[in-house]
Design a protein around this motif. Structure first.
Motif, PDB file in Angstrom:
ATOM      1  N   SER A 140      25.626 -47.612 -23.306  1.00  0.00           N
ATOM      2  CA  SER A 140      24.323 -48.192 -23.662  1.00  0.00           C
ATOM      3  C   SER A 140      23.356 -48.108 -22.483  1.00  0.00           C
ATOM      4  N   LEU A 141      23.895 -48.269 -21.276  1.00  0.00           N
ATOM      5  CA  LEU A 141      23.048 -48.207 -20.081  1.00  0.00           C
ATOM      6  C   LEU A 141      22.476 -46.811 -19.888  1.00  0.00           C
ATOM      7  N   GLU A 142      23.272 -45.798 -20.133  1.00  0.00           N
ATOM      8  CA  GLU A 142      22.771 -44.421 -20.008  1.00  0.00           C
ATOM      9  C   GLU A 142      21.624 -44.167 -20.977  1.00  0.00           C
ATOM     10  N   LEU A 143      21.792 -44.654 -22.231  1.00  0.00           N
ATOM     11  CA  LEU A 143      20.728 -44.501 -23.223  1.00  0.00           C
ATOM     12  C   LEU A 143      19.477 -45.273 -22.799  1.00  0.00           C
ATOM     13  N   ALA A 144      19.695 -46.475 -22.257  1.00  0.00           N
ATOM     14  CA  ALA A 144      18.556 -47.286 -21.844  1.00  0.00           C
ATOM     15  C   ALA A 144      17.816 -46.633 -20.690  1.00  0.00           C
ATOM     16  N   LYS A 145      18.544 -45.999 -19.778  1.00  0.00           N
ATOM     17  CA  LYS A 145      17.899 -45.319 -18.648  1.00  0.00           C
ATOM     18  C   LYS A 145      17.072 -44.121 -19.129  1.00  0.00           C
ATOM     19  N   THR A 146      17.633 -43.397 -20.132  1.00  0.00           N
ATOM     20  CA  THR A 146      16.884 -42.254 -20.690  1.00  0.00           C
ATOM     21  C   THR A 146      15.587 -42.722 -21.331  1.00  0.00           C
ATOM     22  N   ARG A 147      15.651 -43.812 -22.107  1.00  0.00           N
ATOM     23  CA  ARG A 147      14.456 -44.356 -22.745  1.00  0.00           C
ATOM     24  C   ARG A 147      13.453 -44.808 -21.692  1.00  0.00           C
ATOM     25  N   TYR A 148      13.970 -45.432 -20.635  1.00  0.00           N
ATOM     26  CA  TYR A 148      13.083 -45.924 -19.575  1.00  0.00           C
ATOM     27  C   TYR A 148      12.368 -44.772 -18.862  1.00  0.00           C
ATOM     28  N   ASP A 149      13.146 -43.701 -18.574  1.00  0.00           N
ATOM     29  CA  ASP A 149      12.533 -42.557 -17.884  1.00  0.00           C
ATOM     30  C   ASP A 149      11.400 -41.961 -18.707  1.00  0.00           C
ATOM     31  N   LEU A 175      21.231 -54.465 -18.809  1.00  0.00           N
ATOM     32  CA  LEU A 175      22.535 -53.820 -18.977  1.00  0.00           C
ATOM     33  C   LEU A 175      23.249 -53.645 -17.638  1.00  0.00           C
ATOM     34  N   GLU A 176      22.485 -53.375 -16.585  1.00  0.00           N
ATOM     35  CA  GLU A 176      23.106 -53.237 -15.256  1.00  0.00           C
ATOM     36  C   GLU A 176      23.736 -54.561 -14.815  1.00  0.00           C
ATOM     37  N   ARG A 177      23.051 -55.673 -15.071  1.00  0.00           N
ATOM     38  CA  ARG A 177      23.617 -56.979 -14.717  1.00  0.00           C
ATOM     39  C   ARG A 177      24.871 -57.278 -15.524  1.00  0.00           C
ATOM     40  N   ARG A 178      24.870 -56.922 -16.789  1.00  0.00           N
ATOM     41  CA  ARG A 178      26.057 -57.166 -17.615  1.00  0.00           C
ATOM     42  C   ARG A 178      27.242 -56.326 -17.150  1.00  0.00           C
ATOM     43  N   VAL A 179      26.972 -55.065 -16.786  1.00  0.00           N
ATOM     44  CA  VAL A 179      28.054 -54.209 -16.258  1.00  0.00           C
ATOM     45  C   VAL A 179      28.597 -54.789 -14.958  1.00  0.00           C
ATOM     46  N   ALA A 180      27.710 -55.240 -14.056  1.00  0.00           N
ATOM     47  CA  ALA A 180      28.152 -55.819 -12.784  1.00  0.00           C
ATOM     48  C   ALA A 180      28.982 -57.081 -13.004  1.00  0.00           C
ATOM     49  N   SER A 181      28.574 -57.888 -14.004  1.00  0.00           N
ATOM     50  CA  SER A 181      29.325 -59.106 -14.308  1.00  0.00           C
ATOM     51  C   SER A 181      30.728 -58.783 -14.801  1.00  0.00           C
ATOM     52  N   LEU A 182      30.830 -57.787 -15.675  1.00  0.00           N
ATOM     53  CA  LEU A 182      32.150 -57.391 -16.171  1.00  0.00           C
ATOM     54  C   LEU A 182      33.011 -56.769 -15.070  1.00  0.00           C
ATOM     55  N   GLN A 183      32.365 -56.037 -14.157  1.00  0.00           N
ATOM     56  CA  GLN A 183      33.109 -55.466 -13.034  1.00  0.00           C
ATOM     57  C   GLN A 183      33.700 -56.584 -12.168  1.00  0.00           C
ATOM     58  N   ALA A 184      32.908 -57.645 -11.958  1.00  0.00           N
ATOM     59  CA  ALA A 184      33.403 -58.783 -11.181  1.00  0.00           C
ATOM     60  C   ALA A 184      34.568 -59.457 -11.898  1.00  0.00           C
ATOM     61  N   GLN A 185      34.450 -59.573 -13.218  1.00  0.00           N
ATOM     62  CA  GLN A 185      35.550 -60.169 -13.969  1.00  0.00           C
ATOM     63  C   GLN A 185      36.794 -59.294 -13.900  1.00  0.00           C
TER      64      GLN A 185
END
Length: 391
Positions: A140-149, A175-185
């Motif tokens: 989802s983050l990759e798609l969001a980055k493409t849309r943002y660009d 999405l970046e914050r959610r990924v970082a949170s899951l990485q911490a978990q």
């Protein structure tokens, strides 16, 4: 003929026995006579001694029996008093490690007794669910980055609205914050060594569920170790940080000198003690947590103190006293005299005399229990005392 021979033998035996009995009786009578003569001589000697003593008092002093003793001088020295307490070796790096998340143990990367480095992976748990969530979010983050660009390119060309651009940017950051949170978990499913040390015990096996708060393994480091001991509140204020301490390890047959590193500020209401900590070197062999130690801590010191062996102190109705060797008032020689004293601190079979001695007296040592006030004494040499005295 046989009857005559037997009769002759019997007569010979009777004659021999009669001869022996007569000789024994004669010896007994002679011994009795000698004893009576000795008693008569002793009575005559005693009578003469009494008559001479009445006419010459110095003669009585000369003939008075003496008691064999040894002597020793009074010692002046620095007296030190120590208290002895038991302590236990403790490490600040002796911990049990628990899991941060409830999950099955998939991998034990170490074994008991193994040395590990700080940050090394010790135990891995099953975190597959979180990994899959991370993968989904990354897509989802990759798609969001493409849309943002794309939205940014349009915004740079003044195409589109600012709101569309901000929404695209916010979607990426969220999405970046959610990924970082899951990485911490996910990191909570990996147990790492918080410091370098040795794995002492492992409490779980692969396939078991590790729970938060339940020990998984024990990690110990033999650095940063110290001794912890409980001191009676009676000694409160006697010890300060930096005071010298003699440390003995009975099990190791080793000793060392250290200092107090910490003095407790709280009294334990159960046993009325406070804690002290004593430093230990990091390079001493065989030091282990909970190893028994004995601490000797000086709590009293008096320079130039008069010190005597504690065993020589006796007691009468007036108090404590010592027997000292004095010159006889009449005639030559020495007599025993009582010297009453006030005793101070006692340690290691020695006692400080606070009053009663000047420091130049001569104490009666061996034989001190066999004398009394005014009894004449003869002082034995060391060699003679070893042979004659055993008191």
């Amino acid at each position: 003929m046989k009857t005559v021979l037997v009769s002759l033998i019997a007569i010979s035996l009777l004659l021999a026995c009669g001869s022996d009995n007569s000789e024994l009786a004669e010896k007994k009578q002679q011994l009795k006579t000698y004893q009576q003569e000795l008693k008569s001589l002793e009575d005559q000697i005693a009578t003469l001694e009494n008559e001479i003593a009445e006419a010459d008092p110095s003669f009585a002093q000369q003939t008075q029996k003496t008691t064999l003793v040894t002597t020793l001088p009074v010692v002046k020295k620095t007296f030190e008093h120590y208290i002895e307490v038991r302590g236990s070796v403790t490490s600040r790096k002796n911990i049990t490690i628990s899991a941060e998340a409830p999950a099955m143990v998939t991998t034990l990367s170490v074994s008991e007794g193994e040395s590990v480095r700080q940050g090394q992976v010790l135990v891995s748990q099953n975190g597959e669910t979180i990994r899959r969530n991370i993968q989904e979010l990354q897509t989802s983050l990759e798609l969001a980055k493409t849309r943002y660009d794309r939205q940014k390119n349009l915004w740079d060309q003044n195409i589109g609205t600012e709101l569309q651009y901000l929404e695209a940017e916010n979607g990426v950051k969220s999405l970046e914050r959610r990924v970082a949170s899951l990485q911490a978990q996910l990191n909570n499913y990996i147990i790492r060594a918080p410091f370098s040390g040795t794995v002492d015990e492992i409490y779980v096996r692969e396939g078991e569920i590790a729970q938060p708060g339940v020990p998984v393994l024990r990690l110990v480091s033999l650095t940063d170790m110290f001794i912890e001991a409980d001191i009676s509140e009676a000694f409160l204020g006697e010890f300060q940080r930096g005071d010298s301490v003699d440390v003995d390890f009975p099990s190791l047959d080793k000793s060392l000198q250290s200092t107090i590193s910490s003095v407790g500020k709280v009294i334990n209401q159960n046993n009325r003690t406070f804690k002290i900590e004593v430093k230990l070197p990091n390079d001493m062999d065989l030091l282990r947590p909970n190893l028994l130690s004995v601490l000797r801590i000086m709590d009293y010191q008096k320079p130039d103190a008069i010190v005597v062996p504690t065993k020589l102190i006796l007691e009468d109705a007036k108090g404590d006293f010592l027997f000292v060797a004095k010159n006889a008032e009449e005639g030559e020689g020495k007599v025993a005299g009582k010297q009453h004293i006030d005793r101070g601190q006692t340690y290691n079979n020695e006692t400080v005399i606070s009053e009663g001695l000047q420091g130049n007296e001569t104490l009666i040592d061996k034989g001190f229990r066999e004398v009394a006030e005014g009894v004449r004494i003869s002082i034995a040499t060391e060699e003679a005392s070893n042979l004659s005295l055993n008191k």
